[in-house]
Scaffold this active site. Structure first.
Site, mmCIF file in Angstrom:
data_model
loop_
_atom_site.group_PDB
_atom_site.id
_atom_site.type_symbol
_atom_site.label_atom_id
_atom_site.label_comp_id
_atom_site.label_asym_id
_atom_site.label_seq_id
_atom_site.Cartn_x
_atom_site.Cartn_y
_atom_site.Cartn_z
ATOM 1 N N GLU A 290 -28.070 24.109 -9.097
ATOM 2 C CA GLU A 290 -27.431 22.742 -8.919
ATOM 3 C C GLU A 290 -27.281 22.112 -10.274
ATOM 4 O O GLU A 290 -26.384 21.183 -10.495
ATOM 5 C CB GLU A 290 -28.560 21.759 -8.426
ATOM 6 N N ASP A 332 4.871 32.557 -33.098
ATOM 7 C CA ASP A 332 6.022 32.807 -34.103
ATOM 8 C C ASP A 332 5.328 33.177 -35.612
ATOM 9 O O ASP A 332 4.085 32.921 -35.547
ATOM 10 C CB ASP A 332 6.897 31.537 -34.141
ATOM 11 N N ASP A 593 4.917 25.161 -31.875
ATOM 12 C CA ASP A 593 5.150 23.430 -32.118
ATOM 13 C C ASP A 593 6.412 23.087 -32.049
ATOM 14 O O ASP A 593 6.623 21.937 -32.308
ATOM 15 C CB ASP A 593 4.655 23.426 -33.582
ATOM 16 N N ASP A 597 9.319 25.765 -27.433
ATOM 17 C CA ASP A 597 7.840 26.425 -27.071
ATOM 18 C C ASP A 597 7.505 25.848 -25.821
ATOM 19 O O ASP A 597 6.352 26.556 -25.445
ATOM 20 C CB ASP A 597 7.149 26.377 -28.250
ATOM 21 N N ASN A 661 -37.773 35.224 -6.753
ATOM 22 C CA ASN A 661 -38.569 34.311 -6.134
ATOM 23 C C ASN A 661 -38.622 34.140 -4.647
ATOM 24 O O ASN A 661 -39.569 34.018 -3.897
ATOM 25 C CB ASN A 661 -38.948 32.971 -6.865
ATOM 26 N N ASN A 686 -39.127 23.437 -9.361
ATOM 27 C CA ASN A 686 -37.847 23.566 -9.708
ATOM 28 C C ASN A 686 -37.356 22.566 -10.692
ATOM 29 O O ASN A 686 -36.426 22.706 -11.489
ATOM 30 C CB ASN A 686 -36.909 23.236 -8.346
ATOM 31 N N ASP A 690 -35.730 23.335 -14.303
ATOM 32 C CA ASP A 690 -34.390 22.768 -14.441
ATOM 33 C C ASP A 690 -34.460 21.988 -16.006
ATOM 34 O O ASP A 690 -33.302 21.999 -16.646
ATOM 35 C CB ASP A 690 -33.853 21.720 -13.460
#
Length: 845
Positions: A290, A332, A593, A597, A661, A686, A690
């Site tokens: 998540e 170029d 540029d 291009d 797990n 968890n 996290d």
């Protein structure tokens, strides 16, 4: 609602003064006060304005996550069943998770927006009678615009004056060639978009010339805006996006299968269905990555800030991983390999002798031309100031990328002279004679070959060469490209743009970084080859624009791999090369540029431009460099690879621990007479886990990892999951046997023990899998990641000994049990290190 309901066709058929009166404006434009009033009343100039939520609503939007909704439902079910402690704990953890997610993403978003403001496009308008630059979003109906070569047209507008004004409106009409625009009013019947030669449209760009125009329609009321409102065109999915989506599908399938299996097993064992449901739900939360969106957002935002310090501004965050994956860079030579300090060094006749006549006529041409801004013209005008007061400009035939030349008509003493300069091969086609000792001589086949040899000789010496030709023309109202015929070749003007002093070293660094350089240029192959030789860029092959027409797409794919220099290429031909390289599996970057291009910048995986580029090039690019330098580009590439690497660490960490797990849970359901962990304990586990990962974006990345381009590889990720998941499961099962089989712990004590072991293994394993090297000896994590890992494990192991333990169903464990758990964790990490070495010996990303 627009300022006026009248159509473009209506304004196209009215005189410019009438248009200004209708829109309550003038040639001096609006006042600043009136412009602000109109924007407030009729809205900013954006096609689909995305209203930014205020902080409160943005915070609340984080509760829309399916995972958050499921957990809140679980909290509601627990409260309904009288389990108020569980309900409060789940609700608090959800709230803390949302606050953390919001805080990090909000700050990352603000940082990214600040960088984007640096490269927003502006347009020149007249406000209060003075010219000023404003952002495209800040113009309104009635504003007077000043447009020139390279400008992006910011709205639908009526031209009130124009000079040699050509616009590329292929994005709207599909026309292949630029459309000439004038200020003359149209007849009532002429009302189609392609016929409105006095109207310019939002989304088009100026090729040459200049014009003044009054804004008629803005935002969603423009022609482009009407189309956009009808069509929902999703942005093209990148290689990285596809990888993330594939990973999401993999996790979703695995989660659904395992959760269903766990719930069924618990039901078969005749355990409480509500507890079984909450347990299966908690398992689902544990399996789901998540934090991945947040980790990606923060990692990319941090990457963009790091890249900004190196002179690389990221317009689109999602382009950063692709930047790191880039293995071919098309560019170029001018300003990239060379210093972009062009100097005029020679002006010779057709046979190579010094010629003041050539200099005079090229000076006249450069002085009078008003089209595309060109450094060659600047070099001519800066070389020497010449007195041209005896001449006057009559007309101009602008440059285009098909003819590759431009002309002016100058008058003197009642005579008119057409002066053309451009690519020698194209100018030769317009010539019938050449000047020799002041006299015109027939340009026979033999003479043309000698002239061509002279041109090639100059090119092979590294000069950029333009040819100059003249012709006396009769009086006419205007002149066109059809007058560029029967001309006399005067000679050549030679320019030099020396290579950058550090370019050899940088090219070697890019080569070692796994990026191949390919030169795609409109210039000739001889000059390009000379520059490449001077900087020791290996040349695998040379392909000319004229040859590509005879190649099928499949044949071009083969030739593109074997070619380094693509010379004399038009914009469409450049696109074919880029698409061929992409079809071969390369991640292609294009650096440019100029006006020509823009299509290639869009066609490439990564469009790279510079802050000094024309508007249309900057708008088309994903990444903007503050200066045109391969060294700056290399820093950006390495930063992109670091971003990719840290994102991958989070995914591999989840696969090696969480996934394992969950397999362990299946075994526990069968082996144990009770749930191996309470639902609230899984959620807490968890949450703490996290929290330990939010510092991954700050982690160091091994030099070896960023040496080569990295691509998203689902086969590698599946193998990683299949190998490392079971390793985690084996040690979980060992923990079950030790805690229940040997120590004979009660339900609460067992659940506490597995909580502690599970948290430690899945949190600390990041230090093993984050590098191919030996952790803490050959490769160290960032201080932030090390600190968050230690703090989170310490928190998890101290909780059972605090007053909070009873709310989570924890029981304190004795010292021998803690020692056993610590031993299991240590042996697990050693085994993961051994497995890692075996795995990487056979597999590599």
């Amino acid at each position: 609602m627009p300022f006026t309901e009248k159509t473009l066709a209506y304004f196209a058929s009215r005189e410019a003064d009438d248009v200004a009166a209708e829109l309550k404006t003038s040639a001096n434009g609006l006042s600043e006060r009136e412009a602000k009033r109109r924007i407030a009343a009729y809205g900013p100039n954006v096609i689909s304005e995305r209203k930014r939520l205020n902080v409160i609503f943005e915070f609340l939007s984080h509760f829309k996550s399916p995972l958050v909704i499921i957990l809140l439902i679980a909290a509601g079910v627990s409260a309904f069943l009288g389990e108020f402690a569980d309900a409060i704990i789940i609700a608090v953890m959800v709230l803390l998770g949302v606050i953390l997610d919001f805080f990090l993403e909000y700050n990352a978003g603000k940082a990214s927006e600040k960088l984007k403001q640096i490269v927003r496009t502006k347009v020149t308008v007249s406000r209060d009678g003075a010219r000023k630059e404003v952002f495209h979003s800040d113009i309104c109906e009635g504003d007077v615009l000043f447009l020139s070569a390279g400008s992006m047209v910011p709205a639908d507008a009526r031209i009130i004056s124009a000079k040699d004004f050509f616009v590329n409106q292929s994005s709207l009409t599909g026309e292949s060639f630029p459309s000439e625009k004038t200020a003359a009013k149209l007849h009532e019947a002429e009302h189609s978009v392609s016929e409105m030669h006095n109207i310019v449209f939002l989304g088009t760009n100026v090729i040459s010339g200049s014009a003044t125009a009054i804004v008629l329609k803005t935002g969603s009321h423009t022609e482009f805006g009407k189309i956009a409102s009808k069509l929902s065109s999703p942005s093209e999915e990148t290689d990285f996006d596809r990888g993330i989506n594939d990973f999401g599908h993999l996790v979703m399938k695995a989660t659904f299968f395992l959760v269903l299996l766990i719930f069924l097993f618990n039901a078969m064992m005749k355990r409480d269905l509500i507890d079984s449901f909450l347990f299966a739900l908690a398992v689902a939360v544990g399996l789901t990555p998540e934090l991945l969106p947040m980790i990606m957002s923060v990692t990319m935002a941090k990457g963009s800030l790091g890249m900004a310090k190196e002179g690389v501004i990221v317009k689109r965050l999602a382009s950063i991983p692709n930047f790191g994956s880039m293995d071919v860079l098309c560019t170029d030579k001018t300003g990239t390999l060379t210093q972009d300090k062009i100097q005029l060094v020679k002006y010779t006749d057709a046979v190579g002798r010094h010629s003041e006549s050539v200099l005079l006529h090229v000076y006249l041409n450069s002085s009078y031309q008003t089209g595309i801004k060109n450094p060659l013209d600047t070099a001519v005008l800066e070389f020497k100031a010449m007195d041209i007061s005896a001449y006057e400009k009559v007309d101009e035939i602008p440059f285009d990328f098909v003819r590759k030349k431009m002309s002016v008509v100058a008058g003197r003493s009642g005579k008119r002279i057409l002066i053309t300069k451009g690519a020698p091969e194209e100018v030769f086609k317009s010539c019938e004679t050449y000047e020799h000792d002041g006299k015109p001589m027939p340009l026979t086949h033999e003479a043309k070959e000698k002239v061509r040899e002279q041109y090639h000789s100059l090119s092979m010496d590294g000069y950029r060469v333009l040819a100059v030709a003249v012709r006396e023309v009769p009086e006419a109202k205007s002149y066109s490209k059809h007058d560029e015929k029967d001309m006399k070749l005067l000679g050549f003007v030679s320019f030099l743009d020396p290579p950058k002093s550090d370019v050899k070293e940088v090219l070697q660094e890019l080569h070692h970084a796994g990026v191949e350089i390919k030169i795609i240029t409109g210039d000739n192959e001889l000059v390009t080859k000379k520059i490449c030789d001077d900087i020791s860029l290996p040349i695998k092959g040379i392909l000319l624009g004229a040859e590509i027409d005879h190649l099928t797409d499949d044949a071009l794919r083969v030739r593109a791999e074997k070619t380094t220099i693509f010379a004399r290429f038009s914009p469409d031909e450049k696109n074919r090369v880029i698409n061929a390289l992409r079809a071969n599996g390369h991640v292609v970057g294009y650096m440019g540029d100029g006006i020509n291009d823009a299509p290639s910048l869009k066609a490439a995986d990564i469009g790279i431009s510079v802050s000094s580029a024309v508007d249309v090039a900057r708008e088309s690019a994903d990444i903007i460099l503050t200066r045109k330098s391969l060294r700056v580009l290399r820093h950006g590439i390495l930063e992109g690879r670091k971003t990719f690497g840290n994102t991958l660490k989070y995914i591999m960490m989840g696969l090696s621990s969480n996934f394992g797990n969950m397999f362990s849970v299946l075994g526990a359901v069968v082996y144990l007479p009770f749930l191996p962990m309470l639902p609230v304990q899984i959620l807490l586990n968890n949450f703490i886990y996290d929290f330990s990962q939010i510092t991954i974006p700050t982690d160091n990345v091994d030099k070896e990892f960023i040496q080569k381009p990295k691509r998203w590889d689902m086969k590698f990720i599946r193998k990683f999951m299949i190998v490392f998941g079971p390793v985690s499961s084996v040690f979980d099962i060992i923990s079950f046997i030790v805690l229940y089989g040997i120590f004979g712990l009660s339900q609460a004590a067992f659940q506490t023990g597995w909580f502690m072991e599970s948290l430690a293994t899945q949190t600390l394993v990041i230090h093993v899998i984050r590098t191919k090297k030996i952790p803490f000896i050959q490769s160290n994590a960032s201080r932030s990641l090390l600190a968050s890992s230690i703090l989170c494990v310490a928190l998890g192991w101290l909780l059972p000994y605090t007053p909070l333990a009873k709310y989570f169903g924890f029981a304190p464990l004795s010292l021998p049990i803690l020692a056993a758990l610590a031993g299991i964790v240590l042996v697990y990490l050693v085994c993961v290190e051994i497995t890692k070495r075996i795995f990487y010996a056979r597999n590599d990303l």
